[in-house]
Design a protein around this motif. Structure first.
Motif, PDB file in Angstrom:
ATOM      1  N   GLU A 203      -5.196  49.741   7.519  1.00 16.81           N
ATOM      2  CA  GLU A 203      -4.823  48.425   8.055  1.00 16.81           C
ATOM      3  C   GLU A 203      -3.319  48.224   7.936  1.00 16.81           C
ATOM      4  OE1 GLU A 203      -6.927  44.239   7.526  1.00 16.81           O
ATOM      5  OE2 GLU A 203      -5.566  44.606   5.853  1.00 16.81           O
ATOM      6  N   TYR A 204      -2.731  47.597   8.949  1.00 16.50           N
ATOM      7  CA  TYR A 204      -1.296  47.309   8.955  1.00 16.50           C
ATOM      8  C   TYR A 204      -1.074  45.801   8.970  1.00 16.50           C
ATOM      9  CZ  TYR A 204      -0.618  52.236  10.157  1.00 16.50           C
ATOM     10  OH  TYR A 204      -0.616  53.604  10.135  1.00 16.50           O
ATOM     11  N   LEU A 205      -0.156  45.362   8.108  1.00 10.00           N
ATOM     12  CA  LEU A 205       0.220  43.951   8.095  1.00 10.00           C
ATOM     13  C   LEU A 205       1.409  43.770   9.028  1.00 10.00           C
ATOM     14  CD1 LEU A 205       0.127  41.057   6.986  1.00 10.00           C
ATOM     15  CD2 LEU A 205       1.630  41.819   5.122  1.00 10.00           C
ATOM     16  N   LEU A 206       1.182  43.049  10.125  1.00  7.16           N
ATOM     17  CA  LEU A 206       2.227  42.802  11.123  1.00  7.16           C
ATOM     18  C   LEU A 206       2.565  41.314  11.129  1.00  7.16           C
ATOM     19  CD1 LEU A 206       0.824  45.039  14.031  1.00  7.16           C
ATOM     20  CD2 LEU A 206       2.238  45.700  12.074  1.00  7.16           C
ATOM     21  N   ASP A 207       2.980  40.816   9.955  1.00  2.00           N
ATOM     22  CA  ASP A 207       3.215  39.379   9.825  1.00  2.00           C
ATOM     23  C   ASP A 207       4.490  38.917  10.499  1.00  2.00           C
ATOM     24  OD1 ASP A 207       4.843  40.673   8.057  1.00  2.00           O
ATOM     25  OD2 ASP A 207       4.396  39.418   6.328  1.00  2.00           O
ATOM     26  N   PHE A 208       5.236  39.853  11.091  1.00  2.00           N
ATOM     27  CA  PHE A 208       6.443  39.488  11.833  1.00  2.00           C
ATOM     28  C   PHE A 208       6.137  39.124  13.284  1.00  2.00           C
ATOM     29  CE2 PHE A 208       5.818  44.084  11.696  1.00  2.00           C
ATOM     30  CZ  PHE A 208       5.746  44.402  13.040  1.00  2.00           C
ATOM     31  N   GLU A 223       2.081  44.172  22.534  1.00  2.00           N
ATOM     32  CA  GLU A 223       3.032  45.279  22.697  1.00  2.00           C
ATOM     33  C   GLU A 223       4.468  44.770  22.752  1.00  2.00           C
ATOM     34  OE1 GLU A 223       4.422  48.140  26.293  1.00  2.00           O
ATOM     35  OE2 GLU A 223       2.258  47.928  26.032  1.00  2.00           O
ATOM     36  N   SER A 224       4.686  43.717  23.534  1.00  2.94           N
ATOM     37  CA  SER A 224       6.032  43.155  23.666  1.00  2.94           C
ATOM     38  C   SER A 224       6.566  42.677  22.327  1.00  2.94           C
ATOM     39  CB  SER A 224       6.016  42.005  24.674  1.00  2.94           C
ATOM     40  OG  SER A 224       7.278  41.388  24.749  1.00  2.94           O
ATOM     41  N   GLU A 225       5.714  42.023  21.534  1.00  3.40           N
ATOM     42  CA  GLU A 225       6.127  41.535  20.220  1.00  3.40           C
ATOM     43  C   GLU A 225       6.501  42.697  19.293  1.00  3.40           C
ATOM     44  OE1 GLU A 225       6.403  38.479  18.442  1.00  3.40           O
ATOM     45  OE2 GLU A 225       6.648  37.705  20.467  1.00  3.40           O
ATOM     46  N   ILE A 226       5.715  43.763  19.351  1.00  4.39           N
ATOM     47  CA  ILE A 226       5.995  44.926  18.503  1.00  4.39           C
ATOM     48  C   ILE A 226       7.313  45.565  18.906  1.00  4.39           C
ATOM     49  CG2 ILE A 226       5.266  47.294  17.994  1.00  4.39           C
ATOM     50  CD1 ILE A 226       2.391  46.284  17.937  1.00  4.39           C
ATOM     51  N   VAL A 227       7.534  45.729  20.205  1.00  2.50           N
ATOM     52  CA  VAL A 227       8.766  46.367  20.683  1.00  2.50           C
ATOM     53  C   VAL A 227       9.984  45.523  20.314  1.00  2.50           C
ATOM     54  CG1 VAL A 227      10.056  47.092  22.743  1.00  2.50           C
ATOM     55  CG2 VAL A 227       7.622  47.627  22.532  1.00  2.50           C
ATOM     56  N   GLN A 228       9.864  44.205  20.430  1.00  2.00           N
ATOM     57  CA  GLN A 228      10.973  43.322  20.059  1.00  2.00           C
ATOM     58  C   GLN A 228      11.270  43.374  18.561  1.00  2.00           C
ATOM     59  OE1 GLN A 228      10.776  39.291  21.659  1.00  2.00           O
ATOM     60  NE2 GLN A 228       9.598  40.039  23.403  1.00  2.00           N
ATOM     61  N   ASN A 229      10.262  43.752  17.793  1.00  6.37           N
ATOM     62  CA  ASN A 229      10.422  43.853  16.339  1.00  6.37           C
ATOM     63  C   ASN A 229      10.197  45.293  15.883  1.00  6.37           C
ATOM     64  OD1 ASN A 229      10.481  40.829  15.240  1.00  6.37           O
ATOM     65  ND2 ASN A 229       8.979  40.920  16.901  1.00  6.37           N
ATOM     66  N   ILE A 230      10.707  46.234  16.661  1.00  6.19           N
ATOM     67  CA  ILE A 230      10.383  47.646  16.430  1.00  6.19           C
ATOM     68  C   ILE A 230      10.840  48.117  15.052  1.00  6.19           C
ATOM     69  CG2 ILE A 230      12.480  48.571  17.506  1.00  6.19           C
ATOM     70  CD1 ILE A 230       8.877  50.003  17.679  1.00  6.19           C
ATOM     71  N   LYS A 231      11.975  47.608  14.575  1.00  2.00           N
ATOM     72  CA  LYS A 231      12.453  48.030  13.251  1.00  2.00           C
ATOM     73  C   LYS A 231      11.448  47.641  12.170  1.00  2.00           C
ATOM     74  CE  LYS A 231      16.376  47.695  10.074  1.00  2.00           C
ATOM     75  NZ  LYS A 231      17.730  47.128   9.836  1.00  2.00           N
ATOM     76  N   LYS A 232      10.904  46.434  12.254  1.00  2.00           N
ATOM     77  CA  LYS A 232       9.926  45.978  11.270  1.00  2.00           C
ATOM     78  C   LYS A 232       8.616  46.748  11.412  1.00  2.00           C
ATOM     79  CE  LYS A 232      11.869  41.337  10.836  1.00  2.00           C
ATOM     80  NZ  LYS A 232      11.648  39.887  11.046  1.00  2.00           N
ATOM     81  N   SER A 236       6.595  49.201   8.687  1.00  2.00           N
ATOM     82  CA  SER A 236       5.164  49.144   8.378  1.00  2.00           C
ATOM     83  C   SER A 236       4.528  50.529   8.473  1.00  2.00           C
ATOM     84  CB  SER A 236       4.445  48.187   9.330  1.00  2.00           C
ATOM     85  OG  SER A 236       4.923  46.877   9.195  1.00  2.00           O
ATOM     86  N   LEU A 237       4.999  51.323   9.446  1.00  2.00           N
ATOM     87  CA  LEU A 237       4.437  52.659   9.643  1.00  2.00           C
ATOM     88  C   LEU A 237       4.856  53.608   8.532  1.00  2.00           C
ATOM     89  CD1 LEU A 237       4.888  53.237  13.497  1.00  2.00           C
ATOM     90  CD2 LEU A 237       2.873  52.412  12.286  1.00  2.00           C
ATOM     91  N   TYR A 338      -5.154  45.713  12.420  1.00  2.40           N
ATOM     92  CA  TYR A 338      -3.931  45.002  12.066  1.00  2.40           C
ATOM     93  C   TYR A 338      -4.262  43.547  11.791  1.00  2.40           C
ATOM     94  CZ  TYR A 338      -3.965  42.963  16.765  1.00  2.40           C
ATOM     95  OH  TYR A 338      -4.327  42.271  17.903  1.00  2.40           O
ATOM     96  N   LYS A 339      -3.437  42.927  10.964  1.00  5.35           N
ATOM     97  CA  LYS A 339      -3.522  41.473  10.805  1.00  5.35           C
ATOM     98  C   LYS A 339      -2.106  40.924  10.890  1.00  5.35           C
ATOM     99  CE  LYS A 339      -3.631  41.576   5.713  1.00  5.35           C
ATOM    100  NZ  LYS A 339      -4.382  41.148   4.521  1.00  5.35           N
ATOM    101  N   THR A 340      -1.983  39.711  11.377  1.00  2.00           N
ATOM    102  CA  THR A 340      -0.664  39.154  11.651  1.00  2.00           C
ATOM    103  C   THR A 340      -0.185  38.180  10.588  1.00  2.00           C
ATOM    104  OG1 THR A 340      -1.683  37.441  13.017  1.00  2.00           O
ATOM    105  CG2 THR A 340      -0.919  39.430  14.130  1.00  2.00           C
ATOM    106  N   SER A 341      -0.983  37.993   9.518  1.00  7.63           N
ATOM    107  CA  SER A 341      -0.537  37.118   8.425  1.00  7.63           C
ATOM    108  C   SER A 341      -1.346  37.447   7.191  1.00  7.63           C
ATOM    109  CB  SER A 341      -0.716  35.643   8.775  1.00  7.63           C
ATOM    110  OG  SER A 341      -2.087  35.346   8.952  1.00  7.63           O
ATOM    111  N   GLN A 342      -0.779  37.089   6.042  1.00  6.11           N
ATOM    112  CA  GLN A 342      -1.502  37.240   4.794  1.00  6.11           C
ATOM    113  C   GLN A 342      -2.633  36.224   4.741  1.00  6.11           C
ATOM    114  OE1 GLN A 342      -1.181  39.682   2.863  1.00  6.11           O
ATOM    115  NE2 GLN A 342       0.791  39.811   1.810  1.00  6.11           N
ATOM    116  N   VAL A 343      -3.767  36.615   4.178  1.00  5.11           N
ATOM    117  CA  VAL A 343      -4.880  35.687   4.024  1.00  5.11           C
ATOM    118  C   VAL A 343      -4.545  34.697   2.922  1.00  5.11           C
ATOM    119  CG1 VAL A 343      -7.312  35.471   3.421  1.00  5.11           C
ATOM    120  CG2 VAL A 343      -6.533  37.432   4.779  1.00  5.11           C
TER     121      VAL A 343
END
Length: 363
Positions: A203-208, A223-232, A236-237, A338-343
């Motif tokens: 699982e990957y945390l993509l909270d950005f 996809e667009s959100e990931i590419v805009q935040n590719i460094k973050k 994660s990877l 993936y999840k986009t925020s901490q529970v």
């Protein structure tokens, strides 16, 4: 004036020697600091236990040290308390001579050594990691194995504090090596297989990511959100991934196909495809990924590279469905979520208004 190759080689040799010497010196200094902080942590711990020192005494101690040694850094009251935490976490992993054990007013650094067991497990890695990193690890882990994992990763991959925090938040230790996959059937080389297992997470945390509820069915938004935040996303990877492209174009028999995200993994020496799915995993995703990997290996992979690996990154998955889906495919694949925020911790649920109430309050 054109510089000769021999001269440039000499410059590179000198540069290499200087950097190596600096790194060695920094390592020695860091080791001595850790021993110092451990010794002070032990001193404080004993004073708290035997003489009931409280927070006020430690505050005064910090202020008095500043007066005795003007310009002294690293000995704030909070940092001295961290030294106690450091000692109490690692006291079983250091050797303290009887002469030190029997003295409470003398701190002899020469009598404190790393234990053989710690050296066997971590070698010189422990002393290569800064005190700040050690404290961050201690405050966010529960077991010795977990601590050792993050210490090794921090030293090997030169993690900054922000990178370490990201991996701790993502619980990388618990998720590394647990990816549902078919690597045992598709990767013949044992060493490459083990590296592959350690390179991907369950699982990957993509909270950005900034994704609204009404965007969850649009994979292009993800996809667009990931590419805009590719460094973050790369953080994660892991440090071995290099981003090549999104919507990478493949042509097979005059037809175009587009891969969501294409990476190269330096450790595995192979291309890695991430296909993004905003819903639940479906068995038919495997056939499409197998096709992409076959085309990559045929048209894109270099002769010296390993065969490509595909990861389907989705919102939800059921492992038994994945297990059946893997059968009869000959390309290396895995399925992550993936999840986009901490529970929100259970103790805090109900204490904060829900999203809709917050929106109304803001309006």
């Amino acid at each position: 004036m054109e510089l000769s190759k021999n001269y440039l080689d000499n410059i590179n040799a000198l540069k290499s020697a200087i950097l190596k010497s600096r790194y060695k010196a920094a390592t020695i200094v860091n080791k001595e600091l850790l021993i110092l902080y451990f010794a002070i942590g032990r001193f404080i711990s004993r004073k708290i236990e035997e003489e009931k020192w409280g927070a006020k005494i430690i505050d005064n101690l910090s202020a008095d040290l500043q007066l005795e040694l003007p310009g002294l850094r690293g000995f704030s009251a909070s940092n001295i308390k961290r030294m106690r935490v450091f000692f109490e976490a690692w006291h079983d992993q250091f050797v303290i001579s009887p002469s030190v054990t029997n003295q409470t007013q003398v701190i002899d650094l020469e009598e404190i050594k790393f234990s053989p067991s710690l050296t066997d497990q971590l070698g010189n890695v422990f002393s290569n990691v800064s005190f700040t990193h050690h404290i961050e690890i201690l405050q966010n882990t529960k077991s010795l194995d977990e601590r050792i994992f993050y210490i090794q990763k921090t030293a090997a991959e030169f993690w900054s504090i922000s990178t370490l925090k990201n991996h701790l938040a993502n619980q990388t230790f618990k998720k590394t090596g647990r990816l549902p996959n078919n690597f045992s059937q598709t990767i013949i080389n044992d060493d490459v297989r083990q590296k592959a297992l350690q390179s991907f997470k369950d699982e990957y945390l993509l909270d950005f990511l900034n994704i609204e509820d009404n965007d969850e069915n649009d994979e292009r938004v993800l996809e667009s959100e990931i590419v805009q935040n590719i460094k973050k996303f790369l953080m994660s990877l892991g440090s071995d991934f290099a981003f090549i492209a999104n919507q990478y174009r493949l042509i097979v028999e005059d037809e175009e196909y587009f891969l969501d995200l294409l990476f190269f993994n330096r450790r595995l020496q192979c291309l890695v495809v991430f296909e993004l799915k905003t819903g639940k995993f479906k068995p038919e995703y495997m056939g499409k990924m197998n096709f992409y990997l076959s085309a990559l290996d045929e048209y894109v992979k270099q002769p010296h590279e390993q065969t490509s690996i595909g990861i389907i990154l989705c919102k939800e998955k059921k492992n038994k469905v994945i297990e059946f889906s893997f059968r009869d495919f000959n390309k290396a694949m895995g399925v992550s979520t993936y999840k986009t925020s901490q529970v929100l911790p259970a103790a805090f649920k109900g204490l904060l208004p829900d999203v809709e109430t917050l929106k109304k309050l803001m309006d």
